[in-house]
Structures are given as structure tokens and as C-alpha cells.
Design a protein around this motif. Structure first.
Motif, mmCIF file in Angstrom:
data_model
loop_
_atom_site.group_PDB
_atom_site.id
_atom_site.type_symbol
_atom_site.label_atom_id
_atom_site.label_comp_id
_atom_site.label_asym_id
_atom_site.label_seq_id
_atom_site.Cartn_x
_atom_site.Cartn_y
_atom_site.Cartn_z
ATOM 1 N N ARG A 52 0.868 -1.190 0.000
ATOM 2 C CA ARG A 52 0.000 0.000 0.000
ATOM 3 C C ARG A 52 0.900 1.234 0.000
ATOM 4 N N PRO A 53 1.402 1.645 -1.197
ATOM 5 C CA PRO A 53 2.356 2.751 -1.257
ATOM 6 C C PRO A 53 1.757 4.079 -0.783
ATOM 7 N N VAL A 54 2.448 4.709 0.168
ATOM 8 C CA VAL A 54 2.041 5.988 0.744
ATOM 9 C C VAL A 54 3.278 6.876 0.835
ATOM 10 N N MET A 55 3.148 8.136 0.391
ATOM 11 C CA MET A 55 4.262 9.086 0.489
ATOM 12 C C MET A 55 4.530 9.394 1.963
ATOM 13 N N PRO A 56 5.775 9.236 2.419
ATOM 14 C CA PRO A 56 6.087 9.544 3.820
ATOM 15 C C PRO A 56 5.789 11.005 4.158
ATOM 16 N N GLY A 57 5.204 11.209 5.329
ATOM 17 C CA GLY A 57 4.864 12.562 5.770
ATOM 18 C C GLY A 57 6.063 13.486 5.810
ATOM 19 N N VAL A 58 7.210 12.960 6.219
ATOM 20 C CA VAL A 58 8.408 13.801 6.304
ATOM 21 C C VAL A 58 8.802 14.330 4.922
ATOM 22 N N LEU A 59 8.483 13.583 3.860
ATOM 23 C CA LEU A 59 8.794 14.062 2.507
ATOM 24 C C LEU A 59 7.803 15.123 2.051
ATOM 25 N N MET A 60 6.574 15.067 2.547
ATOM 26 C CA MET A 60 5.631 16.164 2.278
ATOM 27 C C MET A 60 6.142 17.447 2.937
ATOM 28 N N LEU A 61 6.653 17.321 4.158
ATOM 29 C CA LEU A 61 7.232 18.484 4.840
ATOM 30 C C LEU A 61 8.440 19.012 4.078
ATOM 31 N N LYS A 97 -3.391 14.747 7.219
ATOM 32 C CA LYS A 97 -4.840 14.589 7.173
ATOM 33 C C LYS A 97 -5.315 13.481 6.234
ATOM 34 N N ARG A 98 -4.506 13.140 5.253
ATOM 35 C CA ARG A 98 -4.897 12.078 4.312
ATOM 36 C C ARG A 98 -3.640 11.505 3.692
ATOM 37 N N PRO A 99 -3.672 10.226 3.291
ATOM 38 C CA PRO A 99 -2.503 9.653 2.625
ATOM 39 C C PRO A 99 -2.334 10.237 1.225
ATOM 40 N N VAL A 100 -1.091 10.303 0.796
ATOM 41 C CA VAL A 100 -0.751 10.720 -0.565
ATOM 42 C C VAL A 100 -0.189 9.486 -1.255
ATOM 43 N N GLU A 101 -0.800 9.137 -2.398
ATOM 44 C CA GLU A 101 -0.498 7.885 -3.071
ATOM 45 C C GLU A 101 -0.020 8.130 -4.498
ATOM 46 N N PRO A 102 0.557 7.107 -5.120
ATOM 47 C CA PRO A 102 0.972 7.244 -6.513
ATOM 48 C C PRO A 102 -0.192 7.714 -7.385
ATOM 49 N N GLY A 103 0.119 8.646 -8.279
ATOM 50 C CA GLY A 103 -0.893 9.220 -9.155
ATOM 51 C C GLY A 103 -1.460 10.524 -8.644
ATOM 52 N N ASP A 104 -1.226 10.834 -7.364
ATOM 53 C CA ASP A 104 -1.704 12.098 -6.801
ATOM 54 C C ASP A 104 -0.821 13.252 -7.252
#
Length: 146
Positions: A52-61, A97-104
Motif C-alpha cells: 500500500r504505497p504511501v508518500m512519507p509525511g516527512v517528505l511532504m514536509l 490529514k490524508r494519505p498521498v499515493e501514486p498518481g496524486d
């Protein structure tokens, strides 16, 4: 507006840590809007998480901090040289607040809250399809290195 070629001139980051693909708008001294296209080809998805690929929160920061750096440089009218580094100085009130996934497509809005004594304070929000994915207050500074 800045394309990837201009971003590469402004930021020292390169693959796999360059996390801004385009600048949509910038208002010097105030705000910037950037995007990060999230692809299944990102190296972090191999381990975060394989089923279940999810972008790590620290990379969003980090993506918001890179956007903040671009806003700082545009606001000050400068370009970093090889002897200057732009550092994170602090992160407060980070919320996911929400997961970020491939294609987003992550759309980041970062605004300068204040700039004093070489320290910038920003508020950043990252959205996918208009829905808040991440927000935080960021502090950054520039320092000369030897």
C-alpha cells in the motif's frame, strides 16, 4: 511560474530528494504555489509500503520546505551559491490529514509569516484534489559553509 529547469537552477537538490516539479505562482514576500507529481516510480515507495504505497509525511514536509526556499530566494532576489545552504530550523504544528499515493498531485501553498534576523517562518499546506493532506509551520534559515 517556474518549470523544472528553473527550479534546478534555484535549488541544490537533485534526484531522489528534489520534491518540487513546478512553480505555479509566486508573490514575492508573500506566497508561493508549487506542485509535486507523485509517481509510483518514487524510490521510497519500494519500502513505504510495498502493498500500500504511501508518500512519507516527512517528505511532504520537505517538499513544502523546498517550496519555502524558492519563495525566500524570489523574495530576496537572490540565488544560492555553492557556499550557502538553506536549512530547516524548526517544524511546528505538523498535521497529516490524508494519505498521498501514486498518481496524486500534491499542490503546496506556502506563505511567509515573518522574516527576522535571517530566519523565515512559513505556514504551508499541501492538498490533493483540494483536500488537505498536510500542514505545518516551518522555520528556515540560510548559512554560509566553509
Amino acid at each position: 511560474m517556474m518549470d523544472i529547469h528553473e527550479i534546478l537552477k534555484q535549488l541544490p537538490h537533485r534526484y531522489p530528494i528534489l520534491l518540487v516539479d513546478r512553480v505555479l505562482s509566486v508573490e514575492k514576500g508573500k506566497t508561493i504555489r508549487t506542485i509535486k507529481n507523485v509517481s509510483i516510480n518514487e524510490p521510497f515507495f519500494m519500502g513505504h509500503f510495498p502493498k500500500r504505497p504511501v508518500m512519507p509525511g516527512v517528505l511532504m514536509l520537505e517538499a513544502m520546505a523546498q517550496s519555502a526556499a524558492l519563495l525566500s530566494f524570489a523574495s530576496l532576489g537572490i540565488q544560492l551559491d555553492d557556499n550557502t545552504v538553506y536549512y530547516f530550523a524548526g517544524i511546528d504544528n505538523a498535521r497529516f490529514k490524508r494519505p498521498v499515493e501514486p498518481g496524486d498531485q500534491l499542490v503546496m501553498d506556502v506563505s511567509i509569516e515573518r522574516h527576522k534576523a535571517g530566519i523565515f517562518k512559513f505556514h504551508g499546506e499541501a492538498r490533493v484534489d483540494g483536500e488537505l493532506a498536510c500542514e505545518a509551520d516551518l522555520m528556515c534559515t540560510m548559512r554560509k559553509v566553509a
